[in-house]
Design an enzyme around this catalytic site. Structure first.
Site, PDB file in Angstrom:
ATOM      1  N   SER A 154      -8.544  22.262 -30.319  1.00 59.54           N
ATOM      2  CA  SER A 154      -7.971  22.709 -29.043  1.00 59.54           C
ATOM      3  C   SER A 154      -8.674  23.992 -28.643  1.00 59.54           C
ATOM      4  O   SER A 154      -9.126  24.757 -29.507  1.00 59.54           O
ATOM      5  CB  SER A 154      -6.473  22.993 -29.193  1.00 59.54           C
ATOM      6  OG  SER A 154      -5.993  23.673 -28.043  1.00 59.54           O
ATOM      7  N   TYR A 167       0.343  27.433 -33.455  1.00 56.84           N
ATOM      8  CA  TYR A 167      -0.459  26.257 -33.109  1.00 56.84           C
ATOM      9  C   TYR A 167      -1.941  26.654 -33.033  1.00 56.84           C
ATOM     10  O   TYR A 167      -2.813  25.967 -33.571  1.00 56.84           O
ATOM     11  CB  TYR A 167       0.022  25.706 -31.759  1.00 56.84           C
ATOM     12  CG  TYR A 167      -0.805  24.574 -31.191  1.00 56.84           C
ATOM     13  CD1 TYR A 167      -0.720  23.287 -31.721  1.00 56.84           C
ATOM     14  CD2 TYR A 167      -1.663  24.789 -30.114  1.00 56.84           C
ATOM     15  CE1 TYR A 167      -1.474  22.245 -31.190  1.00 56.84           C
ATOM     16  CE2 TYR A 167      -2.420  23.755 -29.573  1.00 56.84           C
ATOM     17  CZ  TYR A 167      -2.323  22.491 -30.111  1.00 56.84           C
ATOM     18  OH  TYR A 167      -3.066  21.464 -29.593  1.00 56.84           O
TER      19      TYR A 167
END
Ligand code: NAI
Length: 260
Positions: A154, A167
């Site tokens: 990501s 995250y």
């Protein structure tokens, strides 16, 4: 003549294929000619996807896989290879995200994200790579066409984003894991690369874009728009193919410029 990428004769395993990016990735790989193993926990949805791929003339097989469970990973990879043949392409896509400020994040949330996003991706890749290495060492020179592992990281792994600290840490680990795997496994003809998407409208975050804070964030994006799963099609197929033979350990962002 048009430039095409052909994955005919290849077997691809996609984790977390029951929704979002994984759902799309499986269809794209099948359209490019690969036989696709659809893996995840929601079997009914995977069967729906299999029917869709078969309806488009593709070849797909469903296998149950929970990436947090090592026994499930080993069983799923073995089952996939028995049904479809040796895996040539792995798309390590399964992932979870919890939005929380660091001071509010619980240890359970931390463990969940790291167990799924990092440990899960690692163990799946390790299980698949062990088999790829064995093929690479066992065949006569020139017959092993090479393995491809594509880790879905990501842009959060490169740039810390609001309320996504843990995250982001897990995705930074996926990025470095990609480099470590590329460095160790390149010698066996395995290329390991990462795609770092920006915000893509999927099941993971769809509800968020309807909220006030989601709308505010949308206005802060460079082009005030979200990505669509299909925006990653070409990158995925390129990394899955022989055409990227020289690309190993790459970390490619597809974030519309958000991470700059
Ligand atoms: P999604 O929630 O639609 O897909 C994630 C998939 O992973 C789901 O099918 C889910 O069931 C599966 N999964 C979760 N835990 C699992 C487990 N223990 N075992 C097996 N499968 C499991 O979300 P999305 O957006 O499609 O996410 C796919 C990947 O892309 C994730 O790794 C995510 O972190 C990453 N990503 C997504 C972005 C986005 O904006 N949508 C941006 C950057 C990265």
């Amino acid at each position: 003549m048009a430039y095409t990428i052909d994955l005919s004769g290849r077997v691809a395993l996609v984790t977390g294929a029951s929704s979002g990016l994984g759902w799309r990735f499986a269809q794209v790989l099948a359209q490019a000619g690969a036989a696709v193993v659809l893996s995840g926990r929601r079997i009914e949805r995977l069967k729906e996807l299999r029917a869709r791929i078969e309806g488009q003339g593709g070849d797909a097989h469903v296998v149950e896989l929970d990436v947090t469970d090592t026994a499930s990973i080993k069983a799923a990879v073995a089952h996939a290879e028995t049904e479809m043949g040796p895996i040539d392409i792995l798309v390590n896509n399964a992932g979870i995200a919890v939005q929380r400020k660091l001071l509010d994040a619980t240890v359970d949330e931390f463990d969940d994200m790291f167990t799924t996003n990092v440990r899960g991706a690692f163990v799946v890749a390790q299980e698949v790579a062990r088999r790829m290495v064995a093929r690479s060492l066992g065949v006569t020179p020139g017959t092993w066409t090479g393995g491809r592992i594509i880790n879905i990281a990501s842009v959060a792994g490169l740039r810390v984003m609001p309320k996504l600290g843990v995250y982001a840490m897990s995705k930074a680990a996926v990025i470095h894991m990609t480099r470590a795997m590329a460095a160790e496994w390149g010698q066996y003809g395995i290329n390991v690369n990462a795609i770092c998407p920006g915000y893509i409208d999927t099941e993971m975050n769809h509800h968020y874009w309807q909220t006030e804070s989601g709308q505010r964030l949308l206005q802060m994006l460079p082009r005030k728009r979200l990505g669509r799963p299909e925006d990653l099609d070409a990158l995925l197929v390129l990394f899955a193919s022989d055409n990227s033979a020289l690309v190993n350990g790459a970390v490619l962002t597809a974030d519309d410029g958000f991470g700059l």
